[in-house]
Design an enzyme around this catalytic site. Structure first.
Site, PDB file in Angstrom:
ATOM      1  N   GLY A 348      15.245  -0.706 109.742  1.00 39.70           N
ATOM      2  CA  GLY A 348      15.988  -0.903 108.477  1.00 39.70           C
ATOM      3  C   GLY A 348      16.251   0.585 107.807  1.00 39.70           C
ATOM      4  O   GLY A 348      17.086   0.824 107.244  1.00 39.70           O
ATOM      5  N   ALA A 349      15.047   1.333 108.240  1.00 41.92           N
ATOM      6  CA  ALA A 349      15.103   2.843 107.813  1.00 41.92           C
ATOM      7  C   ALA A 349      14.067   3.513 108.669  1.00 41.92           C
ATOM      8  O   ALA A 349      13.076   3.119 109.230  1.00 41.92           O
ATOM      9  CB  ALA A 349      14.941   2.844 106.368  1.00 41.92           C
ATOM     10  N   MET A 350      14.172   4.851 108.379  1.00 39.92           N
ATOM     11  CA  MET A 350      13.331   5.823 109.044  1.00 39.92           C
ATOM     12  C   MET A 350      12.936   7.076 108.201  1.00 39.92           C
ATOM     13  O   MET A 350      13.954   7.622 107.907  1.00 39.92           O
ATOM     14  CB  MET A 350      13.842   6.115 110.493  1.00 39.92           C
ATOM     15  N   GLU A 351      11.621   7.297 108.162  1.00 39.56           N
ATOM     16  CA  GLU A 351      11.085   8.339 107.328  1.00 39.56           C
ATOM     17  C   GLU A 351      11.362   9.750 107.784  1.00 39.56           C
ATOM     18  O   GLU A 351      10.313  10.520 107.128  1.00 39.56           O
ATOM     19  CB  GLU A 351       9.707   7.895 106.693  1.00 39.56           C
ATOM     20  N   ASN A 352      11.980   9.904 108.578  1.00 38.83           N
ATOM     21  CA  ASN A 352      12.363  11.517 109.093  1.00 38.83           C
ATOM     22  C   ASN A 352      12.213  12.553 107.887  1.00 38.83           C
ATOM     23  O   ASN A 352      12.715  12.311 106.747  1.00 38.83           O
ATOM     24  CB  ASN A 352      13.586  11.594 109.619  1.00 38.83           C
ATOM     25  N   HIS A 384       9.522   2.877 100.197  1.00 42.13           N
ATOM     26  CA  HIS A 384       8.711   2.647 101.490  1.00 42.13           C
ATOM     27  C   HIS A 384       8.955   3.945 102.023  1.00 42.13           C
ATOM     28  O   HIS A 384       7.733   4.716 102.379  1.00 42.13           O
ATOM     29  CB  HIS A 384       9.316   1.539 102.280  1.00 42.13           C
ATOM     30  N   GLU A 385      10.104   4.345 102.325  1.00 47.96           N
ATOM     31  CA  GLU A 385      10.077   5.638 103.093  1.00 47.96           C
ATOM     32  C   GLU A 385       9.779   6.690 102.423  1.00 47.96           C
ATOM     33  O   GLU A 385       9.227   7.957 102.937  1.00 47.96           O
ATOM     34  CB  GLU A 385      11.871   5.877 103.361  1.00 47.96           C
ATOM     35  N   HIS A 388       6.175   7.500 102.749  1.00 46.40           N
ATOM     36  CA  HIS A 388       5.863   7.999 103.967  1.00 46.40           C
ATOM     37  C   HIS A 388       6.038   9.579 104.074  1.00 46.40           C
ATOM     38  O   HIS A 388       5.398  10.321 104.814  1.00 46.40           O
ATOM     39  CB  HIS A 388       6.720   7.699 105.099  1.00 46.40           C
ATOM     40  N   GLU A 407       2.266   2.162 108.356  1.00 45.30           N
ATOM     41  CA  GLU A 407       3.148   1.253 107.760  1.00 45.30           C
ATOM     42  C   GLU A 407       2.463   0.348 106.663  1.00 45.30           C
ATOM     43  O   GLU A 407       3.334  -0.192 105.635  1.00 45.30           O
ATOM     44  CB  GLU A 407       3.668   0.355 108.907  1.00 45.30           C
TER      45      GLU A 407
END
Length: 959
Positions: A348-352, A384-385, A388, A407
């Protein structure tokens, strides 16, 4: 690593000059990737005069290169990575990237072996090793590529010296594939022109596909990234674009291998893990704002930016970031926050860190086309991201067995961040439906697993991928919410803040958080009956959860491990014997009572007299189900029927969900559970309705191929008629209801009324869809209602309606609209249409790879499509697994999705046969899903056998 870790300026300058100077080698690379790819990856890269060592062909040994974890002999400090992705195919049709990388590492323990991760990369030049201390570097004896464990093993003639630093330099070429992992390509069309994006998804173990690296979360380092790209494109990475003109020439546009390119260099990152790296080359547009010198940008396809689809994300990002700065009491640690929407993205998404990547549906919003649900998805995923950026990025888990801490925490506080951005939505309540009730269904299986496992149990990449499941996200969120509630939010945030401050730029295990929370408890007036660790270890180290039974006649309270099938036994033993320390919030006839702790199997406490009703787990802050004696159940049913507002709306949903699941486990009568839905005829709140529909969906799955289906449809149709009429009067189906969840319930009213044959509903839906077909340029269907209308119209229609939907799907430029149409086409009633649609999932030109598995699941959710999807998956398993299975976090959903209707012995045997027949191919991250599907099917068989006749009679004559 501590906050004070930094790169000496001399090392940094040397590294960047090395990267710049070595581009001449990239220019000189003449070996095309297709030739390199054809070589056997097991072969060694053989330095001149080196003694070679063959790759072991026997069973795995105890040698370091046969282990899945890196030895602790080396510690990376800095990387300099230069990459040149080619956005045009080569002569063989392959997209490639070329690169060079140098990593400075310190030798912690003397060794004559360098193990570094490298996967699907071909070395184009002999790696070189340089000593940065007084002693010369050992000579490289041989280099071996181990494809199974994804290592490049560099054997040295002499040992490295403990305490000394060295630099390893490599040059390589890799494929910029469309596999959605590592450094990959995403494709889309804009104005009829094909566009290619080079982008990344490193989590959990794919940074090694982009460049050789020590690819474990505890192996933090500082990264210097340089990208070469077409001048018409923009390069992004974790850091800001870096002006290095005092070290390099002022030229950023240069000619490389007869190609005019732009060189973009980025500021060094903070100390961070490899899985948080990101670098992207695209011709995307962006919008931006600056808040207190923090640059916030939203990137997307230029067409989407021009249409204003990034405006909502931009409007909430600053608010959420500022909320988390206050919540954590730690300033945002970076100078920028970039967020980018990608056409192809598996998660869905990634917290880079500093460059968060999203699916388009998770970031882009169109006021005219996107629904209320799309808007909620965007704000919660952004929250959410962003959560993080501190919890996960600034402070990182040591190993993936504690993924739940990352998570689960972000899944909890996303509701807090979203609530700050949208304070009128009461969104914090929805965690009960979205997470608590959702994960109960999985955690009630004997094949569930604890939140935290031993490190040695999570080793291989597919095992790591498997941990990214509902337990880690939703159970993690649920137990942390419970912890915050019984400690109080003030104590919880105080402990969290000292934890982040103490471990910033470092790695932790979950017990480190418990220690800081305990310090906060000790300095407060909070008095839980046991230490934080004693309480929480029982929720973290053993799977499952309890059902708490309250006997209002005797005052006795008991707990038992709740299992969907009580005859099964947990796969795992528990040192706590499946007992929990349970915080019980409760009320006695609307009078709130002090928090009560259930500290053993059975305790005597409550004294109830007369006709007072008791309700426990107020607002479902605790992670447990509640059962009562029959008399109290009757009292609660009476209150629901006569004065339901006396019970909080969340608990009205809870009573339904607990009752249905207690009945599934055989603890109470199924008819009692069904009676909890009788009050819905006058209920207009979303949460009770959604809880009921979720639970009745199980009855549809079990009985929509049986004689129960007709009477059940009649019953549900009668109940929803009042809700449908309510929204007809309130909105006339032209306006939005005033409340956030009211808008969801309006959709429920339309969807269920149409699916149960309400003629007024059917007429509305057909009229709207026909109007759209007559004038495709003007869609008369309200955005919120589109999913329900599309599905209903396609289900009632035939080829003409389906083909029209497909045409609109292909033309749609808003991702959320494409998603609605894609799901709705699975509602078709014609088997041949569904079979054709299944075949489309094998063609990425028709259905994107990121959407293939969810499309199959949607088809399987249709009673007509379920057997077709099951046959399709079995017939194409090897292809599906190779394309989507190995590294997909959501792959387990496919197995669960296509088998959730299974309830016969024949289907159970088919499932077992499927497992056995494909053991040689494997199931990747779906291994646990296979076990859970078999267990769930076994439970379904028993439940249907025991309940079908009773359920039929009740729906015919509901009491």
């Amino acid at each position: 690593m501590g906050k004070g870790f930094f790169i000496r300026k001399t090392v940094g300058i040397v590294g960047i000059v090395l990267a710049a100077g070595a581009i001449a080698t990239i220019i000189a690379l003449s070996v095309v990737y297709s030739q390199e790819k054809s070589k056997n990856n097991e072969n060694e890269v053989k330095p001149t005069g080196a003694v070679t060592t063959p790759v072991p062909t026997t069973e795995p040994s105890n040698e370091p290169w046969d282990q899945w974890r890196l030895p602790q002999t080396l510690s990376p400090q800095t990387y300099n990575v230069t990459l040149w992705p080619r956005l045009q195919p080569d002569a063989t049709g392959l997209y490639i990237f070329r690169g060079l990388s140098s990593v400075v590492f310190r030798c912690v323990e003397k060794t004559n072996l360098i193990l570094i991760h490298s996967n699907k990369l071909n070395m184009t030049l002999q790696p070189t090793l340089t000593a940065l201390g007084s002693k010369p570097a050992p000579i490289i004896e041989s280099i071996v590529m181990h494809t199974k464990t994804q290592y490049m093993a560099i054997h040295l003639k002499e040992e490295l010296t403990a305490g000394e630093s060295y630099e390893l330099y490599t040059e390589f070429v890799g494929e910029l594939a469309d596999d959605l992992g590592g450094f990959y390509r995403s494709e889309y069309y804009e104005n009829g022109v094909k566009k290619v994006v080079a982008t990344t998804q490193m989590q959990a173990t794919d940074a090694r596909k982009a460049f050789p690296c020590f690819d474990e979360p505890a192996m933090k380092a500082v990264f210097h990234i340089t990208l070469y790209h077409d001048p018409a494109t923009v390069a992004l990475s974790n850091g800001v674009m870096f002006n290095v003109s005092f070290w390099l020439s002022d030229e950023v546009n240069i000619t490389v291998d007869d190609t005019f390119v732009t060189r973009t260099t980025f500021a060094p990152t903070e100390v961070m893990s490899t899985y948080l790296l990101a670098f992207i080359v695209s011709d995307f547009g962006f919008i931006e704002q600056n808040i207190d010198k923090l640059q916030i940008r939203i990137f997307a396809r230029q067409e989407a930016i021009n249409a204003g689809q990034g405006e909502y994300a931009l409007s909430v990002t600053g608010t959420i970031l500022k909320f988390f700065e206050d919540y954590y009491n730690v300033p945002y640690p970076l100078p920028k926050s970039d967020q980018i929407a990608l056409p192809d993205f598996n998660a869905g998404a990634m917290e880079n860190w500093g460059l968060i990547t999203y699916r388009e549906t998770a970031l882009l919003y169109d006021e005219e086309i996107s629904s209320n649900g799309n808007k909620e998805r965007i704000v919660t995923i952004i929250a959410h991201e962003l959560a993080h950026q501190w919890f996960g990025n600034l402070v990182t888990i040591r190993w993936w067995n504690d993924l739940w801490l990352n998570e689960g925490f972000a899944s909890y506080v996303e509701y807090l961040g979203a609530d700050k951005a949208e304070p009128t939505w009461n969104i914090k309540d929805l965690i009960v439906l979205n997470d608590v009730h959702r994960v109960f269904a999985i955690d009630a299986l004997a094949s569930s697993h604890p939140l935290s496992s031993k490190e040695e149990e999570i080793q291989r990449p597919e095992q790591i991928s498997e941990v990214f499941d509902t337990i880690s996200y939703s159970k993690g969120a649920s137990v942390l919410r419970m912890l915050s509630d019984f400690l109080t939010e003030t104590v919880f945030t105080q402990g969290l803040q000292t934890y982040l401050d103490h471990f910033k730029f470092n790695n932790t295990v979950y017990t480190d958080l418990w220690e800081h929370l305990q310090r906060a408890v000790d300095s407060s007036s909070s008095t839980p009956p046991r230490s934080v660790q004693d309480i929480m270890d029982r929720w973290v180290l053993q799977m499952g959860f309890p059902v708490v039974t309250i006997n209002t006649e005797t005052g006795q309270i008991t707990q038992e491990h709740f299992l969907l099938d009580p005859e099964t036994k947990p796969d795992r033993p528990s040192e706590f014997n499946y007992e929990w320390f349970v915080p019980i919030s409760w009320t006695k006839k609307e009078a709130a009572q002090p928090l009560y702790w259930l500290l053993q199997k059975t305790m005597d406490q409550m004294k109830i007299s007369g006709d007072e009703w008791v309700l426990a787990n107020i607002n479902v802050t605790g992670y447990y189900r509640v059962n009562y004696d029959n008399e109290n159940w009757e009292r609660l049913l009476n209150v629901l029927q006569t004065s339901r507002q006396s019970i909080p709306v969340i608990n009205r949903a809870q009573i339904i969900d607990d009752a249905f699941n207690l009945a599934k486990a055989g603890i109470i009568e199924t008819t009692l559970a069904l009676r909890t839905t009788l009050f819905l005829a006058s209920e207009t709140e979303y949460m009770p309705w959604e809880s009921a529909l979720d639970n009745l969906d199980y009855f549809y799955l079990m009985f929509d191929r049986t004689e129960v289906y007709g009477p059940m449809q009649t019953y549900v149709g009668n109940k929803v008629e009042g809700l449908f009429d309510y929204f007809t009067r309130l909105t006339n189906w032209e306006n939005l209801p005033p409340g956030h969840t009211d808008q969801y319930n309006q959709v429920n009213a339309l969807r269920v009324a149409c699916s149960t044959g309400n003629e007024n509903c059917t007429t509305l839906v057909k009229t709207w869809f026909e109007q759209w077909m007559e004038n495709p340029n003007v869609n008369p269907i309200k955005a919120n209602l589109r999913s329900a209308v599309y599905c209903s119209a396609i289900a009632a229609g035939g080829e003409k309606e389906w083909n029209f939907a497909w045409e609109m799907f292909e033309k749609a430029t808003v991702a959320s609209e494409k998603d609605k149409l894609r799901a709705a086409m699975a509602c078709a009633s014609e088997p041949w249409l569904l079979n054709r649609y299944l075949k489309y999932t094998l063609d990425s030109n028709k259905i994107r790879k990121q959407d293939a598995t969810s499309t199959i699941i949607s088809i399987a959710s249709n009673v007509v499509g379920q057997p077709l999807a099951w046959d399709f998956v079995r017939a194409n398993w090897e292809y599906i697994f190779k394309q989507y299975g190995g590294g997909s976090f959501s792959f387990s959903n496919l197995i669960n999705g296509i088998t959730k209707r299974f309830s016969t012995e024949f289907e159970l045997q088919q499932l077992i046969q499927f497992r056995d027949d494909n053991a040689h191919i494997g199931f990747g991250s779906g291994n646990l899903a296979i076990q859970q599907s078999i267990e769930r099917t076994t439970a379904n068989i028993k439940w249907v056998k025991n309940n079908q006749e009773t359920v039929l009679e009740w729906f015919i004559n509901p009491l």
